[in-house]
Design a protein around this motif. Structure first.
Motif, short mmCIF file in Angstrom:
data_model
loop_
_atom_site.label_atom_id
_atom_site.label_comp_id
_atom_site.label_asym_id
_atom_site.label_seq_id
_atom_site.Cartn_x
_atom_site.Cartn_y
_atom_site.Cartn_z
N TYR A 111 -9.22 -4.08 10.39
CA TYR A 111 -8.83 -3.20 9.27
C TYR A 111 -8.82 -1.74 9.73
CZ TYR A 111 -9.16 -0.46 5.04
OH TYR A 111 -8.96 0.48 4.06
N LYS A 112 -9.89 -1.33 10.41
CA LYS A 112 -10.01 0.05 10.87
C LYS A 112 -8.90 0.38 11.88
CE LYS A 112 -12.30 3.95 11.47
NZ LYS A 112 -12.23 5.02 10.52
N LEU A 113 -8.60 -0.56 12.79
CA LEU A 113 -7.53 -0.32 13.76
C LEU A 113 -6.18 -0.20 13.07
CD1 LEU A 113 -8.68 -2.77 16.59
CD2 LEU A 113 -8.76 -0.26 16.63
N CYS A 114 -5.94 -1.02 12.04
CA CYS A 114 -4.69 -0.92 11.28
C CYS A 114 -4.58 0.40 10.55
CB CYS A 114 -4.57 -2.09 10.30
SG CYS A 114 -4.15 -3.66 11.09
N ARG A 115 -5.69 0.86 9.99
CA ARG A 115 -5.66 2.17 9.34
C ARG A 115 -5.31 3.26 10.34
NH1 ARG A 115 -10.09 3.99 5.18
NH2 ARG A 115 -8.69 5.77 5.29
N GLY A 116 -5.83 3.14 11.55
CA GLY A 116 -5.51 4.11 12.59
C GLY A 116 -4.02 4.12 12.92
N VAL A 117 -3.41 2.93 12.95
CA VAL A 117 -1.97 2.83 13.21
C VAL A 117 -1.19 3.54 12.11
CG1 VAL A 117 -0.04 1.18 13.24
CG2 VAL A 117 -2.09 0.71 14.57
N GLU A 157 -6.88 -6.53 20.17
CA GLU A 157 -6.61 -7.20 18.89
C GLU A 157 -5.11 -7.21 18.61
OE1 GLU A 157 -8.90 -8.69 17.23
OE2 GLU A 157 -10.76 -7.74 17.89
N ASP A 158 -4.56 -8.39 18.33
CA ASP A 158 -3.16 -8.51 17.91
C ASP A 158 -3.11 -8.16 16.43
OD1 ASP A 158 -0.61 -9.24 17.07
OD2 ASP A 158 -0.57 -11.11 18.23
N LEU A 159 -2.82 -6.90 16.15
CA LEU A 159 -2.88 -6.42 14.76
C LEU A 159 -1.83 -7.08 13.87
CD1 LEU A 159 -3.67 -2.63 15.23
CD2 LEU A 159 -5.24 -4.56 14.94
N GLU A 161 -4.23 -3.61 -0.04
CA GLU A 161 -3.09 -3.13 -0.85
C GLU A 161 -3.01 -1.62 -0.88
OE1 GLU A 161 -1.97 -6.32 -4.25
OE2 GLU A 161 -3.85 -5.28 -4.57
N MET A 162 -4.13 -0.99 -1.20
CA MET A 162 -4.12 0.45 -1.43
C MET A 162 -4.09 1.28 -0.13
SD MET A 162 -3.90 0.23 -4.59
CE MET A 162 -3.86 1.95 -5.02
N MET A 163 -4.77 0.80 0.89
CA MET A 163 -4.89 1.59 2.11
C MET A 163 -3.86 1.21 3.19
SD MET A 163 -7.23 3.37 0.87
CE MET A 163 -7.66 4.48 2.17
N LEU A 164 -3.45 -0.07 3.21
CA LEU A 164 -2.53 -0.51 4.26
C LEU A 164 -1.17 -0.93 3.72
CD1 LEU A 164 -4.90 -2.68 6.50
CD2 LEU A 164 -4.44 -0.23 6.63
N GLY A 165 -1.05 -1.07 2.40
CA GLY A 165 0.21 -1.50 1.81
C GLY A 165 0.51 -2.98 2.05
#
Length: 201
Positions: free
Chosen positions: A60-66, A84-86, A109-113
Motif C-alpha cells: 500500500y505504502k509503495l503504491c502511494r509513493g507511485v 514487489e509487483d505492485l 478507494e480514497m488514497m489510491l483510486g
C-alpha cells in the motif's frame, strides 16, 4: 515471523491502553510495542495498523509513493518496486475486495483510486470434475454420432463449439479406471459403444 511479532506487540499495546482508559490495572507490559516504537512507525506511515499484514501495508505504502510521484498505478508485471509487483498486488486487492476490511477498502478507494473488480474482470470459476466429465461426454457423443463407434485414437482431439477436448485421452483413462467410475458414468459410455478393457481381453 517478524510481522507476526509486530502485530502481536501492537495488539498488546492497544490492550494496555484500553485497560488504562478504563482505570483497570495494566499488569505486565512485556511483549507490548513501546509508545516510542509505535510513534516511529506512525511517522513512517500514519495509516500503519498493527493488526494488518505488514506485506499488505508495505505494498500500500509503495503504491502511494507511485501515485505521489505522479505515475499511474501499474498493471500486473508492469512495475516492480523494492521486489514487489505492485500491479499484481493492485489486481489482487480488486479481485479480493470482499475479503478486505472496510478501513482497507476506504484507504484503497480514497488514497489510491482502487475499487472492486467488475464482474467481467474476474477470472472464470474453476471447472469441477463433474463439469469436465460432462464436457468430455458431449465430445464423445459428437464423435459417436459422426463415426458410429467410440474407438477413439489416443491422440484424437474433438472440437465441440470451438473448444478442444482430448477425447482419445479421456476414453483411454475412463477405460483404465473403469472400476472406479460410478455406475451412471459407466452407463453413459456403454450407451455410446464403449469397449471396456475386460470385454476386450
Amino acid at each position: 515471523m517478524w510481522a507476526k511479532n509486530l502485530r502481536t506487540a501492537g495488539r498488546r499495546l492497544a490492550e494496555i491502553e484500553a485497560r488504562r482508559e478504563q482505570g483497570l490495572p495494566v499488569g505486565s507490559t512485556t511483549g507490548a510495542l513501546t509508545e516510542e516504537r509505535r510513534d516511529a512507525l506512525e511517522a513512517i506511515d500514519p495509516s500503519w495498523c498493527p493488526a494488518w499484514p505488514v506485506a499488505w501495508q508495505r505494498c500500500y505504502k509503495l503504491c502511494r509513493g507511485v501515485i505521489e510521484a505522479g505515475a499511474a498505478l501499474p498493471g500486473p508485471g508492469e512495475a516492480t518496486v523494492q521486489g514487489e509487483d505492485l500491479g499484481a498486488w493492485v489486481q489482487a486487492q480488486r479481485l479480493g475486495w470482499d475479503a478486505l476490511l472496510p478501513a482497507q477498502q476506504w484507504m484503497l478507494e480514497m488514497m489510491l483510486g482502487i475499487g472492486p473488480a467488475d464482474p467481467d474482470e474476474r477470472p472464470p470459476a474453476a471447472r469441477t470434475q463433474a463439469d469436465k466429465w460432462a464436457a468430455n461426454v458431449r465430445a464423445a457423443r459428437q464423435f459417436h454420432g459422426r463415426e458410429g463407434h467410440l474407438q477413439v485414437p489416443r491422440k484424437h482431439v474433438e472440437m465441440v463449439d470451438g473448444v478442444e477436448h482430448k477425447l482419445g485421452m479421456f476414453v483411454d483413462n475412463a477405460r483404465r479406471r473403469a472400476d472406479k467410475l460410478s455406475e451412471q458414468r459407466r452407463q453413459e459410455l456403454t450407451e455410446l459403444g464403449m469397449r471396456w478393457a475386460k470385454e476386450e481381453a
